[in-house]
Design an enzyme around this catalytic site. Structure first.
Site, PDB file in Angstrom:
ATOM      1  CG  HIS A  58      -6.655  -5.316   1.788  1.00 22.44           C
ATOM      2  ND1 HIS A  58      -6.088  -6.088   2.777  1.00 22.44           N
ATOM      3  CD2 HIS A  58      -7.854  -4.912   2.261  1.00 22.44           C
ATOM      4  CE1 HIS A  58      -6.903  -6.140   3.813  1.00 22.44           C
ATOM      5  NE2 HIS A  58      -7.983  -5.443   3.532  1.00 22.44           N
ATOM      6  CG  ASP A  99      -2.850  -8.385   0.711  1.00 19.50           C
ATOM      7  OD1 ASP A  99      -2.001  -8.625   1.579  1.00 19.50           O
ATOM      8  OD2 ASP A  99      -3.925  -7.789   0.953  1.00 19.50           O
ATOM      9  CG  HIS A 156      -1.971  -1.080   1.188  1.00 20.62           C
ATOM     10  ND1 HIS A 156      -2.791  -1.309   0.108  1.00 20.62           N
ATOM     11  CD2 HIS A 156      -2.304  -2.012   2.125  1.00 20.62           C
ATOM     12  CE1 HIS A 156      -3.584  -2.337   0.378  1.00 20.62           C
ATOM     13  NE2 HIS A 156      -3.303  -2.779   1.579  1.00 20.62           N
TER      14      HIS A 156
END
Length: 339
Positions: A194, A192, A157
């Site tokens: 996300h 993942d 991220h």
């Protein structure tokens, strides 16, 4: 399989996490290290500490302005009268081209996307050594051997100048750039739960690194603003980013079908090095409850990746505290090695 980890990565111990307006304990706990290490060792991994490769490989994908922020913000924050124990933003610019303030509070808002990436006294040290572990893994792969990197804190991220979602330095992106600098043609496969928004942003206008992500549909799931199928890259990078958003609760069989689409795109890129951003939070019992992969399903994922026949580096991303966390890693790595 060789594995890389440095004990200093355990020093980051975040206390603050906010979800739905409630302040909660952070899911990104140092205990993850113990469980992940046990899972990797059960799959036959042998750990060693990375050497210090310096800031150069990190600065290849992160701006010097951002690196200086991460290095210094905690000591600056502590000089604020009445400041909290961790650096947590309370204001953000409307876009990246807005003014860059001198204030520590303002810079925190500029360089931290959300409240899930609090910075404490040892955050920079832990993130630095997490990145060094990823660099060591990349060098191991470049020398001809697959590897697993226990990168914690995770990284996917983190943009070039922005932390978010437990992530500070983009370990998978750093590893891919290291491989590219060594003359290889890397792709990043993010599994993942996300979307790897930071990784996508880092390479979005580039044609020399392919980015592919399978993840829970962001329409109602973090990171919300990135990860949609129409995001295909821009400029020279148009067509070099593939997002495969999946309905919440997707299980093994449908996930494996989407993974085949991802692997076909990776083969079409003609890459000779594959970085797998390995999130284990797609598991049915992970606290985030986005997808529903079983423990045996992770073995199928590992085996599918192995059958493509591309030299592979696994870089740990998500996967949070549950009884199955260690077993899920063992299953993935064993499935890869036994395919």
């Amino acid at each position: 399989m060789k594995a890389f980890f440095d004990d200093r990565q355990s020093k980051h111990d975040p206390k603050h996490f906010m979800a739905n307006g409630a302040v909660l304990p952070s899911p990104e706990q140092p205990e993850r290290i113990n469980r992940l290490r046990a899972g990797a060792e059960a799959a036959g991994c042998v750990f060693e500490a990375p050497e210090d490769f310096g800031l150069g490989p990190i600065a290849a994908v992160h701006s010097p302005e951002y690196i200086a922020f991460l290095q210094n913000i905690y000591s600056r924050w502590r000089r604020i009268d009445g400041a909290g124990d961790e650096v947590i933003p309370n204001i953000h610019p409307a876009n990246r081209s807005d003014g860059y303030p001198k204030s520590a509070v303002g810079q925190a808002g500029y360089h931290q996307a959300d409240t899930a990436c609090p910075i404490a006294e040892h955050t920079w040290e832990a993130a630095y050594w997490s990145a060094q572990s990823a660099i060591a893994g990349a060098d191991c792969l470049a020398s001809g051997a697959p590897a697993y990197v226990l990168s914690r804190p995770p990284g996917h991220h983190a943009f070039g100048d922005l932390a978010g979602g437990f992530c500070f330095l983009n370990n998978s992106g750093i590893a891919a750039e290291r491989l590219r600098a060594k003359g290889l043609r890397p792709a990043i496969l993010d599994v993942d739960v996300h979307h790897g928004n930071g990784t996508q942003g880092m390479f979005y206008e580039r044609a020399d690194v392919l980015t592919v992500s399978l993840h829970a549909d962001p329409e109602r799931f973090y990171p919300f603003f990135w990860g949609f199928a129409q995001e295909r890259g821009a400029g020279p990078g148009l067509g070099y980013n593939l997002n495969l958003p999946l309905p919440r609760g997707t299980g093994d069989d449908d996930y494996l079908k989407a993974l085949q689409t991802a692997l076909m795109r990776i083969q079409a890129f003609g890459c000779d090095a594959l970085v797998v951003a390995l999130g284990l939070d797609a598991h049915v019992d992970d606290p985030f409850k986005g997808l529903a992969i079983s423990t045996p399903g992770f073995a199928r994922i590992g085996a599918a990746i192995a059958r493509v026949g591309i030299p592979t580096l696994f870089v740990q991303e998500g996967g949070y505290l549950s009884e199955a966390l260690a077993d899920n890693l063992t299953s993935t790595l064993s499935g890869f090695q036994n395919a």
